[in-house]
Design a protein around this motif. Sequence first.
Motif, PDB file in Angstrom:
ATOM      1  N   ILE A   2       0.864  -1.179   0.000  1.00 49.93           N
ATOM      2  CA  ILE A   2       0.000   0.000   0.000  1.00 49.93           C
ATOM      3  C   ILE A   2       0.899   1.227   0.000  1.00 49.93           C
ATOM      4  CG2 ILE A   2      -1.714   1.323   1.301  1.00 49.93           C
ATOM      5  CD1 ILE A   2      -2.586  -1.407   2.534  1.00 49.93           C
ATOM      6  N   HIS A  21      -2.673  -2.830  -2.452  1.00 50.38           N
ATOM      7  CA  HIS A  21      -3.080  -3.781  -1.418  1.00 50.38           C
ATOM      8  C   HIS A  21      -1.819  -4.263  -0.718  1.00 50.38           C
ATOM      9  CE1 HIS A  21      -7.291  -4.151  -2.629  1.00 50.38           C
ATOM     10  NE2 HIS A  21      -6.865  -4.094  -3.877  1.00 50.38           N
ATOM     11  N   ASP A  23      -1.036  -7.178  -0.512  1.00 51.31           N
ATOM     12  CA  ASP A  23      -0.777  -8.481  -1.129  1.00 51.31           C
ATOM     13  C   ASP A  23      -1.150  -9.612  -0.188  1.00 51.31           C
ATOM     14  OD1 ASP A  23       0.145  -7.271  -3.485  1.00 51.31           O
ATOM     15  OD2 ASP A  23       2.138  -7.034  -2.612  1.00 51.31           O
ATOM     16  N   SER A  24      -2.426  -9.756   0.024  1.00 51.28           N
ATOM     17  CA  SER A  24      -2.991 -10.659   1.019  1.00 51.28           C
ATOM     18  C   SER A  24      -2.574 -12.112   0.837  1.00 51.28           C
ATOM     19  CB  SER A  24      -4.517 -10.576   0.984  1.00 51.28           C
ATOM     20  OG  SER A  24      -4.945  -9.290   1.275  1.00 51.28           O
ATOM     21  N   ASP A  30      -3.810  -9.039   5.635  1.00 53.17           N
ATOM     22  CA  ASP A  30      -5.245  -8.763   5.616  1.00 53.17           C
ATOM     23  C   ASP A  30      -5.598  -7.724   6.672  1.00 53.17           C
ATOM     24  OD1 ASP A  30      -5.851 -10.449   3.533  1.00 53.17           O
ATOM     25  OD2 ASP A  30      -6.461 -12.113   4.814  1.00 53.17           O
ATOM     26  N   CYS A  33      -4.657  -4.185   5.418  1.00 51.82           N
ATOM     27  CA  CYS A  33      -5.674  -3.696   4.480  1.00 51.82           C
ATOM     28  C   CYS A  33      -6.946  -3.284   5.218  1.00 51.82           C
ATOM     29  CB  CYS A  33      -6.006  -4.759   3.436  1.00 51.82           C
ATOM     30  SG  CYS A  33      -4.795  -4.873   2.115  1.00 51.82           S
ATOM     31  N   SER A  37      -8.457   0.445   5.283  1.00 50.37           N
ATOM     32  CA  SER A  37      -9.826   0.613   4.791  1.00 50.37           C
ATOM     33  C   SER A  37     -10.721   1.259   5.844  1.00 50.37           C
ATOM     34  CB  SER A  37     -10.426  -0.738   4.392  1.00 50.37           C
ATOM     35  OG  SER A  37      -9.748  -1.249   3.275  1.00 50.37           O
ATOM     36  N   SER A  61     -11.844  -0.466  -4.913  1.00 45.08           N
ATOM     37  CA  SER A  61     -11.025  -1.487  -4.278  1.00 45.08           C
ATOM     38  C   SER A  61      -9.549  -1.154  -4.488  1.00 45.08           C
ATOM     39  CB  SER A  61     -11.333  -2.857  -4.882  1.00 45.08           C
ATOM     40  OG  SER A  61     -10.490  -3.827  -4.313  1.00 45.08           O
ATOM     41  N   GLY A  62      -8.826  -0.986  -3.405  1.00 43.42           N
ATOM     42  CA  GLY A  62      -7.401  -0.696  -3.482  1.00 43.42           C
ATOM     43  C   GLY A  62      -7.069   0.728  -3.868  1.00 43.42           C
ATOM     44  N   TYR A  63      -8.038   1.636  -3.780  1.00 44.40           N
ATOM     45  CA  TYR A  63      -7.783   3.014  -4.209  1.00 44.40           C
ATOM     46  C   TYR A  63      -8.683   4.005  -3.475  1.00 44.40           C
ATOM     47  CZ  TYR A  63      -7.069   7.057  -7.219  1.00 44.40           C
ATOM     48  OH  TYR A  63      -6.762   8.303  -7.688  1.00 44.40           O
ATOM     49  N   TYR A  96       4.437  -3.471   4.520  1.00 41.43           N
ATOM     50  CA  TYR A  96       3.219  -3.528   3.724  1.00 41.43           C
ATOM     51  C   TYR A  96       2.652  -2.177   3.328  1.00 41.43           C
ATOM     52  CZ  TYR A  96       3.615  -7.994   6.098  1.00 41.43           C
ATOM     53  OH  TYR A  96       4.090  -9.165   6.604  1.00 41.43           O
TER      54      TYR A  96
END
Length: 104
Positions: A2, A21, A23-24, A30, A33, A37, A61-63, A96
């Motif tokens: 991220i 992300h 990279d789960s 997780d 993220c 979020s 998603s992711g942005y 991350y």
Amino acid sequence: MIKVYLNQKNKQVLSVEITGHADSTTEMMDLVCAEVSAVSVGILNAIETMCKDSCLIQMESGYVSIEVKSNSDTLQIILKTLVIQLETIIKTNKKYIKMIRREV
């Protein structure tokens, strides 16, 4: 990973962009993220509630993108709270997430 792009001028937040992300592949990623979020959604809700129409906002998603259109002291407090919360996440999850600050 991220990435948080923070554009500032004279200590005023002008825009924030959060991409990617964690990279789960593990529970830890997780959680990162989920933390980003939750913080992002809470801040976007605060902007919409307390400073309606002050920013151009995009969320997918992711942005997340926040661009200041009409600045105020209240908006700056909200945006600086976002920065502090993200910095707190970064302190314990440097693998991350990272923040790139730009003075514009």
